[in-house]
Design a protein around this motif. Sequence first.
Motif, mmCIF file in Angstrom:
data_model
loop_
_atom_site.group_PDB
_atom_site.id
_atom_site.type_symbol
_atom_site.label_atom_id
_atom_site.label_comp_id
_atom_site.label_asym_id
_atom_site.label_seq_id
_atom_site.Cartn_x
_atom_site.Cartn_y
_atom_site.Cartn_z
ATOM 1 N N GLY A 84 -18.853 43.436 40.604
ATOM 2 C CA GLY A 84 -18.433 44.733 41.117
ATOM 3 C C GLY A 84 -16.943 44.876 41.334
ATOM 4 O O GLY A 84 -16.508 45.619 42.222
ATOM 5 N N MET A 85 -16.133 44.208 40.514
ATOM 6 C CA MET A 85 -14.685 44.274 40.701
ATOM 7 C C MET A 85 -14.117 45.626 40.272
ATOM 8 O O MET A 85 -13.071 46.052 40.780
ATOM 9 N N ALA A 86 -14.781 46.318 39.321
ATOM 10 C CA ALA A 86 -14.292 47.616 38.852
ATOM 11 C C ALA A 86 -15.428 48.326 38.123
ATOM 12 O O ALA A 86 -16.354 47.679 37.621
ATOM 13 N N PRO A 87 -15.382 49.677 38.031
ATOM 14 C CA PRO A 87 -16.396 50.410 37.263
ATOM 15 C C PRO A 87 -16.325 50.040 35.784
ATOM 16 O O PRO A 87 -15.250 49.786 35.236
ATOM 17 N N VAL A 88 -17.485 50.026 35.129
ATOM 18 C CA VAL A 88 -17.578 49.629 33.723
ATOM 19 C C VAL A 88 -18.307 50.711 32.939
ATOM 20 O O VAL A 88 -19.299 51.281 33.420
ATOM 21 N N VAL A 89 -17.812 50.992 31.728
ATOM 22 C CA VAL A 89 -18.489 51.921 30.818
ATOM 23 C C VAL A 89 -18.508 51.321 29.423
ATOM 24 O O VAL A 89 -17.729 50.409 29.103
#
Length: 469
Positions: free
Chosen positions: A24-29
């Motif tokens: 959960g370090m950064a949003p991913v797409v």
Amino acid sequence: MTSYYVAVYFPELDAGLWEQDEQGMAPVVLADGRHRLQQRGPMAIHCGLAPGMSLAKARALCPALRLRPERPQRRLEFLRDWAHWLYGWGPQVAILEPWSTALGVEVGSNPRWRAGRQAFLEALRARAEGGPRWRWGAAPTATGAVLLALGAADGAGWTVSRQQWAQVWPRLPLSALPAETRVQELWYSLGLGTLGDLAALDDAARAQRFGPYWGEFLQIVAGLRPDPRPYFAFPEVPRRELELVQPAVDWPALRFPLARLFRELQDMLTRAGLGARRWQLRLQGREGRFEDCLESREILSDRELFLELWQGRLQRRPWTFAAETIVLEALDTCPWQGQQRDFWREDLAERQERLLEQWQARLGPEAVYILSPWPDHRPEHAYRLLPARGRPQSWEGPDRRPLWLLPEPRALEDGDVRPHSEVERIQGGWWDGADVDRDYFLWRRGDGARCWVFRDRRRGGVFLHGYFA
């Protein structure tokens, strides 16, 4: 219909796995070839990013956004782990193609499901906690179950009984079907909105307009046509692999991911009714590769003991590089249904086993021995030192033998020694050059000590050989 299925569907799974693996370090797409959002992780959804949005607009809304590629192997490993868990609830588990991130399990033969689905749902929620998004559905057909799951909210689902299914499936929306955009638009232009609308068309007209596939599909949903699928098989060597977000250079950095892999493998083994005595660990990095094997005398199922043993072993033989990938395999598996424990009393044998395992991990298996009985009537030959990984001999010797033997018999003054028990004669040993001819008996010394002494019939003299407790 006698079968009944539960489908578990994981929407936008690749993005969810990326966010989970990166903690959960950064949003991913994930994006398609036109740079439009194809999949979003939970954090990206929370940022308000929508499917089909341009990547540039998404970055403007969320500057910390990370673009990641698909990982088919990681996805398959995730689904395989879930399949092994679902095998605890039914005899058949399969990927419900064409939904490549949906699993189906046949639960109609499971008495726990027939008694009430609440236990299954509680176990399902516990299993899915902290992982990617998921939904579930239950219906008399596998395809029907996944269609129900598609229409549910995250973490929720729908259940339809066999009696209700004939009235429910025609009302399911056509938008849930895996049809091309062109076909979906054609259905919409013709005013078709549900599976019932599509089923009401003449078979020949439907096949001519949309192809024969959809007529067969409707029969499968209704349960009028068989739906055979390839099922998952349990691996010969249960294995889990994890790419570390931060390289591990010492035990504190390795402990958490190793505990996670052990829990996942142990869950897999438990569902299959298996246990493992040997565990192989491999660490891989840019500067090296490390491999070691932990062997246990008993089935190793306690996580804290597992970690404690590996900590001692890796302190004795550490790796010397930054590990980026960790692989754990369960070897030497065998049928195992768990261990019965006494609720009120701690098992002494279990504590002894644990202590031996700890010593072996810290000192090495070649440095730890156990004292084992040996089938020999001569006292000084009635035991052996065996490696701790071995098993003691199950030999019942004479009853009247002391636990404390002196390293060498000690000579006594003959006049002070009088027997206080029956005499036991021990003879023989010519086959190994240690022939004896002795009369053993109990003697109470003046200070009250209960001594085991013998009279040497060949050389003469009386000797102290041991003490009774």
